[in-house]
Write an enzyme that holds these catalytic residues in place. Structure first.
Site, PDB file in Angstrom:
ATOM      1  CD  GLU A  70       1.139  15.505  -2.343  1.00  0.00           C
ATOM      2  OE1 GLU A  70       0.588  14.748  -2.907  1.00  0.00           O
ATOM      3  OE2 GLU A  70       2.357  16.139  -2.756  1.00  0.00           O
TER       4      GLU A  70
ATOM      5  CG  PHE B 126     -25.623  -1.197 -20.080  1.00  0.00           C
ATOM      6  CD1 PHE B 126     -24.793  -1.971 -18.998  1.00  0.00           C
ATOM      7  CD2 PHE B 126     -25.335  -1.623 -21.479  1.00  0.00           C
ATOM      8  CE1 PHE B 126     -23.734  -2.528 -19.475  1.00  0.00           C
ATOM      9  CE2 PHE B 126     -23.729  -1.888 -21.281  1.00  0.00           C
ATOM     10  CZ  PHE B 126     -22.987  -2.725 -20.630  1.00  0.00           C
ATOM     11  CG  ASP B 127     -28.475  -2.397 -14.931  1.00  0.00           C
ATOM     12  OD1 ASP B 127     -27.225  -2.885 -15.897  1.00  0.00           O
ATOM     13  OD2 ASP B 127     -28.878  -1.407 -14.127  1.00  0.00           O
TER      14      ASP B 127
ATOM     15  CE  LYS C 109      -1.394   6.767   3.505  1.00  0.00           C
ATOM     16  NZ  LYS C 109      -2.091   5.426   2.963  1.00  0.00           N
TER      17      LYS C 109
ATOM     18  CE  LYS D 219       3.426  12.929  -1.774  1.00  0.00           C
ATOM     19  NZ  LYS D 219       2.671  12.587  -3.311  1.00  0.00           N
TER      20      LYS D 219
ATOM     21  CG  LEU E  90       4.288   6.849   1.559  1.00  0.00           C
ATOM     22  CD1 LEU E  90       3.233   8.199   1.805  1.00  0.00           C
ATOM     23  CD2 LEU E  90       5.425   8.108   1.059  1.00  0.00           C
TER      24      LEU E  90
HETATM   25  S1  IVH Z   1       3.265   8.998  -2.655  1.00  0.00           S
HETATM   26  C1  IVH Z   1       6.595   8.530  -2.376  1.00  0.00           C
HETATM   27  N1  IVH Z   1       1.092  10.640  -2.008  1.00  0.00           N
HETATM   28  O1  IVH Z   1      -0.213   6.143   0.342  1.00  0.00           O
HETATM   29  C2  IVH Z   1       5.321   7.126  -2.833  1.00  0.00           C
HETATM   30  N2  IVH Z   1       0.817   8.176  -1.768  1.00  0.00           N
HETATM   31  O2  IVH Z   1       1.787   4.306   1.861  1.00  0.00           O
HETATM   32  C3  IVH Z   1       4.469   7.119  -2.236  1.00  0.00           C
HETATM   33  N3  IVH Z   1      -1.389   7.354  -1.124  1.00  0.00           N
HETATM   34  O3  IVH Z   1       0.774   3.360  -1.734  1.00  0.00           O
HETATM   35  C4  IVH Z   1       3.450   7.720  -3.142  1.00  0.00           C
HETATM   36  N4  IVH Z   1      -2.554   9.957  -1.366  1.00  0.00           N
HETATM   37  O4  IVH Z   1      -1.408   4.941  -2.320  1.00  0.00           O
HETATM   38  C5  IVH Z   1       1.090   9.100  -2.631  1.00  0.00           C
HETATM   39  N5  IVH Z   1      -1.075  12.013  -2.173  1.00  0.00           N
HETATM   40  C6  IVH Z   1       0.256  10.822  -2.289  1.00  0.00           C
HETATM   41  C7  IVH Z   1      -1.498  10.057  -2.041  1.00  0.00           C
HETATM   42  C8  IVH Z   1      -0.277   8.544  -1.731  1.00  0.00           C
HETATM   43  C9  IVH Z   1      -2.374   8.310  -1.487  1.00  0.00           C
HETATM   44  C10 IVH Z   1      -1.298   6.280  -0.602  1.00  0.00           C
HETATM   45  C11 IVH Z   1      -0.652   5.733  -2.918  1.00  0.00           C
HETATM   46  C12 IVH Z   1       0.923   4.729  -1.701  1.00  0.00           C
HETATM   47  C13 IVH Z   1       0.455   4.822  -0.252  1.00  0.00           C
HETATM   48  C14 IVH Z   1       1.764   5.183   0.537  1.00  0.00           C
END
Ligand code: IVH
Length: 673
Positions: free
Chosen positions: A117, A37-38, A119, A285, A84
């Site tokens: 979960e 492609f390049d 992050k 959560k 969050l």
């Molecule tokens: S839930 C409840 N779940 O963290 C609404 N966020 O500071 C928030 N993130 O902008 C999202 N892993 O970019 C959620 N398992 C996860 C996550 C997650 C990473 C990030 C996401 C959000 C930020 C919140």
């Protein structure tokens, strides 16, 4: 070669390029390798430079480049993308759970289950599916409005384009994180400081073909709007995501009890080094969707979730100097200028020392060898200094007793609540009288969360200030554009863009307007509370004239400190003029009530005494969800005083005297059906 033959060959290559480009959008069936492609692109560009008459709208020379684009369409999220709140230790987690228990009136033996979960430190995105088809993808933006990056997202293999599973909701916004794996980052890292920047840079390319070259991944974890979805918990939702064809994090886990949360945190903090992507903490959560719904939100973060951050990275460096910065509220912040050092992939040369007390407590001096820490988005800060390495002739740092900007005396306020002097020393001038404070106030005024004037960044504020183009925020609306057009670095187009950006922000909502004024102790959340209570700009300006503190006493969440600060702000003559000038140029829109058609519309409530099976906080939130208002003192304006067990007699008597309706919890519940 004949001209016609050259052109024919050129057009053939362009056609091929277009075809392969299409495969890149939807990489389920790539026809050629990246290098092929390049090479094709290179051949086209070489032909063009050799034969100037060769031109095509579809040429890679027209669109491929590494310039990030401002040109994405802005689109409103159908439900806000939340952020969050953070927890850093066990105590924060205990507080988080305690608040939830109180809010939901849970008994001691009820065990809360969390979905824990990892992050991922990437870029969040919202993917809209209608009837199983991926139709639009948005970046987070400010949470309310994102950029339409659909075409770029389509190049990501992990994002299913069509979903035919029976239980996939007819309409749903799937949300998750876009990121780059560490091994892929190593291959491309010449341009970016870390994988997160690389992911962000790649996603914001104007040309999806460029995005497709950087191997982005997607992990799904939540949703916005979901129509016809019958799922009861987060863990069930995560399982469904897998069935629908999304990737979910393999380390997701259901956990009960704070002790086990900590164990899992320790385990993943160790595992972190082995993972092929960066994580900066764990998101917890509440697993049960019914409980999540009851808990709801505070401004822009859910009550039912929290991010438990990992401890930070740190390095050692020498303090070259200590400088004092004057902030918008007059606070003097000492900043250590350090020998540049790499901390977790980022070069750090400034570290905050927070305030005067911190310097005294840690006895930090110029010339010291210090441990500097940097965690996530938090500003780097000095943890400690090595006393053994200190030179004999080192001198204690003397904090200035005069403001380095305007020369006014610096003072430490007495805090009525803690009955102690503040740790922070401040410039005692009245805001705009101190140049540095005034500049910071203007920066705040144009900032993203306030007037959000595109292209009017901190550097421009500094520049316009030096040139005496702005001295007060209202000057922004009276700029001399002829002068600006002739400044170094400015031209016709950039000046008209600036004018357009400013003119388009003359209409603003009341809460943003209040926030933009930069009144001490009035952040976004308090500005919203004030706007919701005052409802119109007219009421706000009336208050600024009559300075009636009693009017503010009824707002739940606004305390004495805030009231004092607001009234002080109104009493200042310069501020009075500042408000008067702004009123002339702005159109300030009334606050819409969250839900104006609820059952309790236009009614005010106050609670006294203990309620049964429901916490005070949840009761208040129910009133607000149904368009009612909560007040915190008994006045003629109160419609209902709701009494629980052992109410405060004084309140009941006041209500009786004023003819306010007094109702029981049962009667209140009946109002709500
Ligand atoms: S839930 C409840 N779940 O963290 C609404 N966020 O500071 C928030 N993130 O902008 C999202 N892993 O970019 C959620 N398992 C996860 C996550 C997650 C990473 C990030 C996401 C959000 C930020 C919140």
């Amino acid at each position: 070669m004949k001209i016609s033959k050259i052109e024919k060959e050129y057009l053939k290559k362009i056609k091929l390029f277009q075809e392969y480009n299409k495969y890149y959008y939807d990489k389920s069936d790539p026809k050629i390798t990246d290098s092929e492609f390049d090479s094709l692109k290179k051949q086209i560009i070489e032909l063009e430079s050799k034969h100037k008459f060769l031109k095509s709208e579809n040429s890679p020379s027209k669109s491929v480049g590494f310039k990030p684009s401002k040109n994405f369409k802005k689109v409103k999220h159908r439900t806000q993308m939340l952020s969050l709140s953070n927890a850093f230790n066990e105590e924060d987690l205990k507080n988080f759970e305690k608040k939830i228990r109180n809010f939901l009136s849970l008994t001691k033996d009820f065990e809360i289950e969390y979905s824990a979960e990892p992050k991922i430190d990437g870029i969040s995105a919202s993917l809209i599916y209608i009837k199983g088809k991926f139709v639009q993808g948005l970046s987070r933006g400010d949470g309310k409005e994102g950029e339409d990056i659909t075409e770029n997202l389509k190049t990501i293999n992990d994002i299913p384009k069509n979903i035919n599973e029976k239980n996939f909701p007819t309409e749903i916004d799937i949300r998750g994180e876009i990121f780059i794996q560490n091994d892929d980052f190593k291959k491309i890292n010449e341009k970016f400081a870390n994988p997160r920047n690389a992911a962000s840079g790649s996603l914001r390319q104007k040309d999806p073909a460029v995005t497709s070259k950087i191997p982005l991944k997607f992990i799904a974890y939540t949703f916005g709007i979901a129509k016809e979805m019958n799922i009861k918990s987060q863990s069930a939702f995560l399982n469904n995501l897998k069935n629908w064809g999304f990737k979910v994090n393999e380390y997701n886990k259901n956990v009960k009890g704070i002790k086990n949360l900590i164990k899992n945190h320790q385990y993943l903090e160790k595992k972190r080094k082995e993972m092929n992507f960066d994580i900066d903490g764990i998101v917890y959560k509440i697993n049960d969707f019914d409980l999540q719904k009851r808990l709801g939100y505070v401004t822009n973060a859910p009550r039912w979730a929290i991010a438990h951050k990992f401890s930070a990275n740190s390095s050692i460096s020498k303090i070259i100097n200590i400088e004092i910065q004057v902030g918008r509220t007059g606070a003097l912040t000492p900043v250590a200028k350090i020998q540049p050092v790499n901390i977790g992939g980022v070069i750090v040369s400034n570290a905050t020392l927070h305030n005067e007390d911190e310097i005294v407590r840690k006895d930090i001096r110029v010339g010291d060898i210090a441990t500097v820490e940097r965690a996530g988005d938090v500003i780097p800060h000095v943890i400690s200094v090595d006393l053994k390495k200190r030179k004999k002739n080192s001198k204690k740092f003397i904090f200035p007793t005069k403001c380095p900007s305007c020369g006014s005396k610096t003072v430490k306020d007495f805090n009525e609540i803690t009955k102690k002097k503040d740790a922070v020393r401040r410039c005692s001038s009245e805001g705009f009288e101190c140049d540095q404070i005034a500049k910071e106030k203007i920066k705040h005024f144009v900032s993203k969360e306030a007037f959000n004037i595109d292209g009017f960044g901190k550097k421009i504020v500094e520049n316009f200030w030096e040139l005496k183009l702005v001295k007060f925020p209202q000057d922004i609306f009276k700029l001399d554009y002829d002068k600006i057009r002739n400044l170094d670095g400015w031209g016709g187009l950039s000046t008209s863009n600036l004018k357009y950006a400013i003119d388009s922000k003359k209409k603003i909502s009341l809460d943003k307007f209040i926030y933009s004024l930069g009144i001490r102790h009035i952040g976004q959340e308090n500005a919203k509370l004030l706007a919701r209570h005052l409802k119109s700009a007219n009421n706000f300006f009336k208050l600024s004239l009559n300075k009636d503190a009693d009017e503010l006493k009824n707002i739940d969440g606004i305390g004495d400190t805030q009231i004092k600060s607001i009234i002080n702000f109104f009493l200042n003559k310069t501020n009075e003029n500042f408000l008067f000038e702004l009123k002339k140029v702005l159109e300030i829109t009334d606050t819409h009530q969250l839900n104006q058609s609820g059952l309790l519309k236009n009614k005010t409530f106050m609670f006294t005494g203990k309620l049964q099976n429901i916490s005070r906080a949840e009761a208040k939130s129910l009133v607000e969800k149904n368009s009612g208002n909560i007040v915190s003192s008994v006045t003629k304006k109160l419609d209902y005083l709701v009494i629980g067990e052992k109410p405060t007699n004084r309140k009941v008597d006041q209500a009786k005297n004023l003819g306010v309706k007094i109702i029981s919890q049962k009667e209140w519940a009946d109002l709500l059906n």
